[in-house]
Design a protein around this motif. Structure first.
Motif, PDB file in Angstrom:
ATOM      1  N   GLU A  36       0.863  -1.194   0.000  1.00 47.80           N
ATOM      2  CA  GLU A  36       0.000   0.000   0.000  1.00 47.80           C
ATOM      3  C   GLU A  36       0.892   1.234   0.000  1.00 47.80           C
ATOM      4  OE1 GLU A  36      -3.662   1.406  -0.090  1.00 47.80           O
ATOM      5  OE2 GLU A  36      -3.870  -0.026   1.551  1.00 47.80           O
ATOM      6  N   CYS A  37       0.537   2.223  -0.822  1.00 47.79           N
ATOM      7  CA  CYS A  37       1.270   3.488  -0.833  1.00 47.79           C
ATOM      8  C   CYS A  37       0.708   4.386   0.262  1.00 47.79           C
ATOM      9  CB  CYS A  37       1.142   4.164  -2.194  1.00 47.79           C
ATOM     10  SG  CYS A  37       2.175   5.627  -2.344  1.00 47.79           S
ATOM     11  N   VAL A  38       1.546   4.783   1.213  1.00 45.76           N
ATOM     12  CA  VAL A  38       1.060   5.512   2.390  1.00 45.76           C
ATOM     13  C   VAL A  38       1.964   6.701   2.730  1.00 45.76           C
ATOM     14  CG1 VAL A  38      -0.048   3.489   3.427  1.00 45.76           C
ATOM     15  CG2 VAL A  38       2.367   3.967   3.923  1.00 45.76           C
ATOM     16  N   ALA A  39       1.406   7.564   3.578  1.00 44.92           N
ATOM     17  CA  ALA A  39       2.152   8.700   4.130  1.00 44.92           C
ATOM     18  C   ALA A  39       1.454   9.116   5.418  1.00 44.92           C
ATOM     19  CB  ALA A  39       2.182   9.861   3.142  1.00 44.92           C
ATOM     20  N   GLU A  48       3.665   3.636 -12.548  1.00 43.67           N
ATOM     21  CA  GLU A  48       3.238   3.330 -13.915  1.00 43.67           C
ATOM     22  C   GLU A  48       1.820   2.774 -13.939  1.00 43.67           C
ATOM     23  OE1 GLU A  48       4.752   0.972 -17.935  1.00 43.67           O
ATOM     24  OE2 GLU A  48       6.008   1.014 -16.132  1.00 43.67           O
ATOM     25  N   GLN A  49       1.505   1.924 -12.959  1.00 48.19           N
ATOM     26  CA  GLN A  49       0.137   1.400 -12.862  1.00 48.19           C
ATOM     27  C   GLN A  49      -0.859   2.511 -12.532  1.00 48.19           C
ATOM     28  OE1 GLN A  49       0.034  -1.835 -10.069  1.00 48.19           O
ATOM     29  NE2 GLN A  49       1.324  -3.173 -11.318  1.00 48.19           N
ATOM     30  N   LEU A  50      -0.440   3.437 -11.677  1.00 45.83           N
ATOM     31  CA  LEU A  50      -1.317   4.519 -11.238  1.00 45.83           C
ATOM     32  C   LEU A  50      -1.630   5.503 -12.368  1.00 45.83           C
ATOM     33  CD1 LEU A  50      -2.697   6.030  -8.793  1.00 45.83           C
ATOM     34  CD2 LEU A  50      -0.522   7.280  -8.574  1.00 45.83           C
ATOM     35  N   VAL A  60       7.238   6.819 -15.046  1.00 45.42           N
ATOM     36  CA  VAL A  60       7.581   8.107 -14.448  1.00 45.42           C
ATOM     37  C   VAL A  60       9.023   8.048 -13.942  1.00 45.42           C
ATOM     38  CG1 VAL A  60       7.009   9.808 -12.677  1.00 45.42           C
ATOM     39  CG2 VAL A  60       5.189   8.433 -13.708  1.00 45.42           C
ATOM     40  N   THR A  61       9.796   9.050 -14.267  1.00 42.87           N
ATOM     41  CA  THR A  61      11.168   9.163 -13.756  1.00 42.87           C
ATOM     42  C   THR A  61      11.382  10.597 -13.279  1.00 42.87           C
ATOM     43  OG1 THR A  61      12.017   9.732 -15.955  1.00 42.87           O
ATOM     44  CG2 THR A  61      12.058   7.403 -15.335  1.00 42.87           C
ATOM     45  N   GLY A  62      12.499  10.794 -12.591  1.00 39.37           N
ATOM     46  CA  GLY A  62      12.872  12.146 -12.198  1.00 39.37           C
ATOM     47  C   GLY A  62      12.308  12.613 -10.869  1.00 39.37           C
ATOM     48  N   TYR A  63      11.630  11.715 -10.144  1.00 35.84           N
ATOM     49  CA  TYR A  63      11.102  12.109  -8.836  1.00 35.84           C
ATOM     50  C   TYR A  63      12.192  11.955  -7.763  1.00 35.84           C
ATOM     51  CZ  TYR A  63      10.257   7.055  -9.034  1.00 35.84           C
ATOM     52  OH  TYR A  63      10.393   5.701  -9.229  1.00 35.84           O
ATOM     53  N   ALA A  64      12.074  12.752  -6.716  1.00 33.16           N
ATOM     54  CA  ALA A  64      13.062  12.720  -5.631  1.00 33.16           C
ATOM     55  C   ALA A  64      12.902  11.437  -4.805  1.00 33.16           C
ATOM     56  CB  ALA A  64      12.890  13.932  -4.729  1.00 33.16           C
ATOM     57  N   THR A  65      14.026  10.872  -4.385  1.00 32.51           N
ATOM     58  CA  THR A  65      13.974   9.621  -3.614  1.00 32.51           C
ATOM     59  C   THR A  65      14.919   9.660  -2.423  1.00 32.51           C
ATOM     60  OG1 THR A  65      15.637   8.660  -5.102  1.00 32.51           O
ATOM     61  CG2 THR A  65      13.336   8.162  -5.576  1.00 32.51           C
ATOM     62  N   HIS A  66      14.464   9.054  -1.333  1.00 29.47           N
ATOM     63  CA  HIS A  66      15.325   8.720  -0.201  1.00 29.47           C
ATOM     64  C   HIS A  66      15.455   7.200  -0.183  1.00 29.47           C
ATOM     65  CE1 HIS A  66      14.991  12.783   1.357  1.00 29.47           C
ATOM     66  NE2 HIS A  66      13.681  12.684   1.475  1.00 29.47           N
ATOM     67  N   ASP A 117      -2.308   7.004  12.020  1.00 25.41           N
ATOM     68  CA  ASP A 117      -0.918   7.445  11.895  1.00 25.41           C
ATOM     69  C   ASP A 117      -0.480   7.514  10.438  1.00 25.41           C
ATOM     70  OD1 ASP A 117      -0.350   7.698  14.671  1.00 25.41           O
ATOM     71  OD2 ASP A 117      -0.237   5.522  14.833  1.00 25.41           O
ATOM     72  N   LEU A 118      -1.072   6.671   9.597  1.00 31.84           N
ATOM     73  CA  LEU A 118      -0.789   6.680   8.165  1.00 31.84           C
ATOM     74  C   LEU A 118      -2.103   6.698   7.389  1.00 31.84           C
ATOM     75  CD1 LEU A 118       2.048   3.991   7.887  1.00 31.84           C
ATOM     76  CD2 LEU A 118       2.325   6.475   7.785  1.00 31.84           C
ATOM     77  N   VAL A 119      -2.046   7.248   6.178  1.00 32.90           N
ATOM     78  CA  VAL A 119      -3.224   7.241   5.310  1.00 32.90           C
ATOM     79  C   VAL A 119      -2.835   6.672   3.947  1.00 32.90           C
ATOM     80  CG1 VAL A 119      -4.380   9.172   6.438  1.00 32.90           C
ATOM     81  CG2 VAL A 119      -2.768   9.623   4.584  1.00 32.90           C
ATOM     82  N   PRO A 120      -3.715   5.887   3.337  1.00 33.82           N
ATOM     83  CA  PRO A 120      -3.449   5.394   1.978  1.00 33.82           C
ATOM     84  C   PRO A 120      -3.551   6.549   0.988  1.00 33.82           C
ATOM     85  CG  PRO A 120      -5.164   4.093   3.078  1.00 33.82           C
ATOM     86  CD  PRO A 120      -4.965   5.329   3.888  1.00 33.82           C
ATOM     87  N   LEU A 121      -2.599   6.622   0.079  1.00 36.39           N
ATOM     88  CA  LEU A 121      -2.613   7.696  -0.926  1.00 36.39           C
ATOM     89  C   LEU A 121      -3.341   7.275  -2.200  1.00 36.39           C
ATOM     90  CD1 LEU A 121       1.052   9.003  -0.571  1.00 36.39           C
ATOM     91  CD2 LEU A 121      -1.029   9.967   0.425  1.00 36.39           C
ATOM     92  N   ALA A 122      -3.370   5.972  -2.460  1.00 36.43           N
ATOM     93  CA  ALA A 122      -4.047   5.460  -3.661  1.00 36.43           C
ATOM     94  C   ALA A 122      -4.687   4.122  -3.306  1.00 36.43           C
ATOM     95  CB  ALA A 122      -3.055   5.310  -4.807  1.00 36.43           C
ATOM     96  N   PRO A 123      -5.746   4.151  -2.490  1.00 32.90           N
ATOM     97  CA  PRO A 123      -6.315   2.910  -1.956  1.00 32.90           C
ATOM     98  C   PRO A 123      -6.815   1.931  -3.019  1.00 32.90           C
ATOM     99  CG  PRO A 123      -7.746   4.799  -1.518  1.00 32.90           C
ATOM    100  CD  PRO A 123      -6.458   5.344  -2.007  1.00 32.90           C
ATOM    101  N   ASN A 124      -7.102   2.417  -4.210  1.00 33.33           N
ATOM    102  CA  ASN A 124      -7.567   1.537  -5.286  1.00 33.33           C
ATOM    103  C   ASN A 124      -6.423   1.032  -6.165  1.00 33.33           C
ATOM    104  OD1 ASN A 124     -10.298   1.851  -4.523  1.00 33.33           O
ATOM    105  ND2 ASN A 124     -10.419   3.782  -5.671  1.00 33.33           N
TER     106      ASN A 124
END
Length: 294
Positions: free
Chosen positions: A163-166, A204-206, A211-217, A251-258
């Motif tokens: 799950e994608c979360v923040a 890519e699925q979303l 997609v490239t060029g995004y910041a990463t840790h 504490d966390l929320v799904p950013l793309a629950p589907n």
């Protein structure tokens, strides 16, 4: 052709240490003797077994190392059956991805370690663990590959879901209008390491395109990655095993629950295995099929 036990032992120690001098020290012989045993072994087979530069195994070397490992496990199993507790533990390597080890595979590894083996858990990305088998370092691995190497079987064991979360505050600050391309390129993502292709697959699925060029840790452990997300460092993909309670608590929320990501996993193991190695494969597959998505 009969195998020379001394030559086989020397070959196995050289592969394990990756160095003639260290192998000589372990075997209590000279470096020249180590070299001569390897040369004699290669002459007997009529083919190189090691690439000296980098100490890499050739395909023939991989097959021979597999034989040596099976023989050690078979000897340990036979001795344990005849005289329980009398023998030393045979080394056994298993390759697994970090997310599996941090979730469902941890209890499996502990159960295996209680058997008459000396377990080495080798951690790598699920797309790269198969290379560990090819190098002869393990008798089995958890991998995303459907096709097994020669001499191995690939058995489906289920899927891990991500799950994608923040944190709520991070989501409000960076994704107030949802996960748009503009916001994705601006907001920092938290990934496991540079081998981690999961985030790119999710995006890519979303969005329907790469997609490239995004910041990463990069936080190269599952716990550290989750801690970073909880600290508001960035957003990222986390196994649903880990985050159910954190979503329920807010504490966390799904950013793309589907758009959860499901990664199919396979257990690769020797096609012909000694009884103790086959028992370990059975334990892995049974536990995986109880907890992974089927």
């Amino acid at each position: 052709m009969n195998f020379d036990p001394q030559q086989l032992q020397t070959f196995a120690v050289v592969v394990e240490t990756g160095n003639y001098a260290r192998a000589a020290s372990i075997l209590n012989i000279s470096r020249a003797a180590v070299s001569q045993r390897i040369i004699s072994l290669e002459e007997r087979f009529g083919t190189p077994l090691l690439v000296r530069k980098g100490m890499m195994l050739t395909p023939s070397g991989e097959r021979l190392l597999e034989h040596v490992q099976k023989q050690k496990l078979l000897e340990a199993d036979t001795l344990e059956r005849i005289k329980p507790g009398a023998g030393s533990r045979a080394r056994l390597g298993i390759a697994v991805n970090a997310d599996s080890l941090a979730t469902w595979f941890g209890p499996v590894a502990c159960a295996i370690a209680k058997e008459n083996v000396a377990l080495e858990v080798i951690v790598d990305d699920q797309d790269h663990t198969l290379a560990v088998l090819a190098r002869g370092e393990a008798m089995g691995c958890v991998s995303t590959a459907r096709v097994a190497p020669i001499g191995f079987i690939a058995e489906p064991i289920g899927a891990m879901e991500y799950e994608c979360v923040a944190t709520p505050s991070f989501a409000r600050l960076n994704f107030l209008h949802g996960m748009t391309l503009r916001d994705i390129l601006a907001a920092p993502a938290v990934l496991f390491n540079k081998k981690d292709a999961l985030h790119a697959m999710f995006l890519e699925q979303l969005l329907g395109f790469p997609v490239t060029g995004y910041a990463t840790h990069y936080f190269p452990s599952p716990d550290a990655l989750l801690t970073a997300i909880l600290a508001g460092v960035g957003y990222g993909l986390v196994p649903t095993f880990q985050i159910g309670p954190l979503i329920q608590s807010g504490d966390l929320v799904p950013l793309a629950p589907n758009h959860r990501v499901s990664v199919k996993l396979y257990w690769h193991h020797w096609k012909s295995a000694p009884p103790n190695a086959q028992m370990i494969s059975d334990v892995v597959m049974r536990q995986a099929r109880q907890v992974l998505i089927q």
